[in-house]
Scaffold this motif. Structure first.
Motif, PDB file in Angstrom:
ATOM      1  N   ASP A 177      -6.712 -15.254  -9.340  1.00 53.87           N
ATOM      2  CA  ASP A 177      -6.619 -14.693 -10.686  1.00 53.87           C
ATOM      3  C   ASP A 177      -5.237 -14.073 -10.905  1.00 53.87           C
ATOM      4  OD1 ASP A 177      -7.914 -13.718 -13.257  1.00 53.87           O
ATOM      5  OD2 ASP A 177      -7.385 -11.793 -12.330  1.00 53.87           O
ATOM      6  N   LEU A 178      -4.769 -13.323  -9.941  1.00 48.95           N
ATOM      7  CA  LEU A 178      -3.439 -12.711 -10.036  1.00 48.95           C
ATOM      8  C   LEU A 178      -2.355 -13.779 -10.095  1.00 48.95           C
ATOM      9  CD1 LEU A 178      -1.450 -10.312  -9.914  1.00 48.95           C
ATOM     10  CD2 LEU A 178      -1.575 -10.507  -7.408  1.00 48.95           C
TER      11      LEU A 178
ATOM     12  N   GLN B  90       2.100  -5.071  -6.952  1.00 49.13           N
ATOM     13  CA  GLN B  90       1.215  -5.732  -7.915  1.00 49.13           C
ATOM     14  C   GLN B  90       0.051  -6.421  -7.205  1.00 49.13           C
ATOM     15  OE1 GLN B  90       4.438  -7.995  -9.668  1.00 49.13           O
ATOM     16  NE2 GLN B  90       4.070  -7.013 -11.670  1.00 49.13           N
TER      17      GLN B  90
ATOM     18  N   GLU C 142      -2.329  -3.673  -6.048  1.00 44.08           N
ATOM     19  CA  GLU C 142      -3.065  -3.124  -7.188  1.00 44.08           C
ATOM     20  C   GLU C 142      -4.157  -4.084  -7.655  1.00 44.08           C
ATOM     21  OE1 GLU C 142      -4.394  -0.727 -10.215  1.00 44.08           O
ATOM     22  OE2 GLU C 142      -2.997  -0.183  -8.621  1.00 44.08           O
ATOM     23  N   HIS C 143      -3.824  -5.369  -7.760  1.00 43.05           N
ATOM     24  CA  HIS C 143      -4.793  -6.341  -8.265  1.00 43.05           C
ATOM     25  C   HIS C 143      -5.971  -6.510  -7.305  1.00 43.05           C
ATOM     26  CE1 HIS C 143      -5.799  -9.403 -11.242  1.00 43.05           C
ATOM     27  NE2 HIS C 143      -6.297 -10.106 -10.231  1.00 43.05           N
TER      28      HIS C 143
END
Length: 159
Positions: free
Chosen positions: A114-115, A126, A129-130
């Motif tokens: 998804d990221l 990032q 975090e994801h």
């Protein structure tokens, strides 16, 4: 309580079923469709082991009722794997030792993909975090972040 009819697409195949209104999507996928790659860990939406895509967005299938999936398109780890969409990501997880017991791996892979679909070159923060909504009790996360970062770099540099 009477069963309710639902119709949805799961990994590209139309599925028609009758389910109890209280049946969650994770249990429907696992018990009715035998798609056991969707794992159930906490049953509170915290661990991320049950992560699937519904209409392209990642969701916690333990928090979504099967009847809510009526008319949607659901993609599980089996679907993403069978199409080859995440073959490079799976290889990076293997090569970077980003899996041990494997329980969190399907949810991690779905979240990581998804990221990578929305950010071609995410930095480590990032990525961290994801994936923060997906728990892993074995690897310590660094290998997982390394695998996602390696995949992102390879995809960007792919001819």
């Amino acid at each position: 309580m009477a069963a309710m009819p639902i119709s949805l697409e799961v990994n590209g195949t139309r599925v028609d079923a009758h389910v109890l209104a209280r049946l969650n999507l994770a249990d429907f996928l696992r018990e009715h469709l035998e798609l056991t790659g969707t794992h159930v860990g906490c049953e509170h939406g915290v661990c991320g082991a049950c992560t699937v895509r519904v209409n392209g967005a990642i969701v916690r299938s333990c928090l979504m009722l099967a009847v809510q999936a009526d008319g949607t398109s659901v993609e599980t780890i089996e679907g993403l794997s069978d199409t080859g969409e995440i073959a490079d990501l799976q290889a990076a997880f293997r090569d970077r030792n980003a899996l041990q017991c494997g329980y969190c791996t399907p949810g991690m892979l779905v979240a990581a993909q998804d990221l990578l679909k929305s950010h071609a070159e995410p930095n480590r923060e990032q990525i961290r975090e994801h994936l923060s909504g997906n728990y892993c009790r074995c690897t310590g996360y660094q290998a997982i972040i390394d695998a996602v970062e390696t995949t992102a770099r390879a995809r960007v540099n792919k001819p």
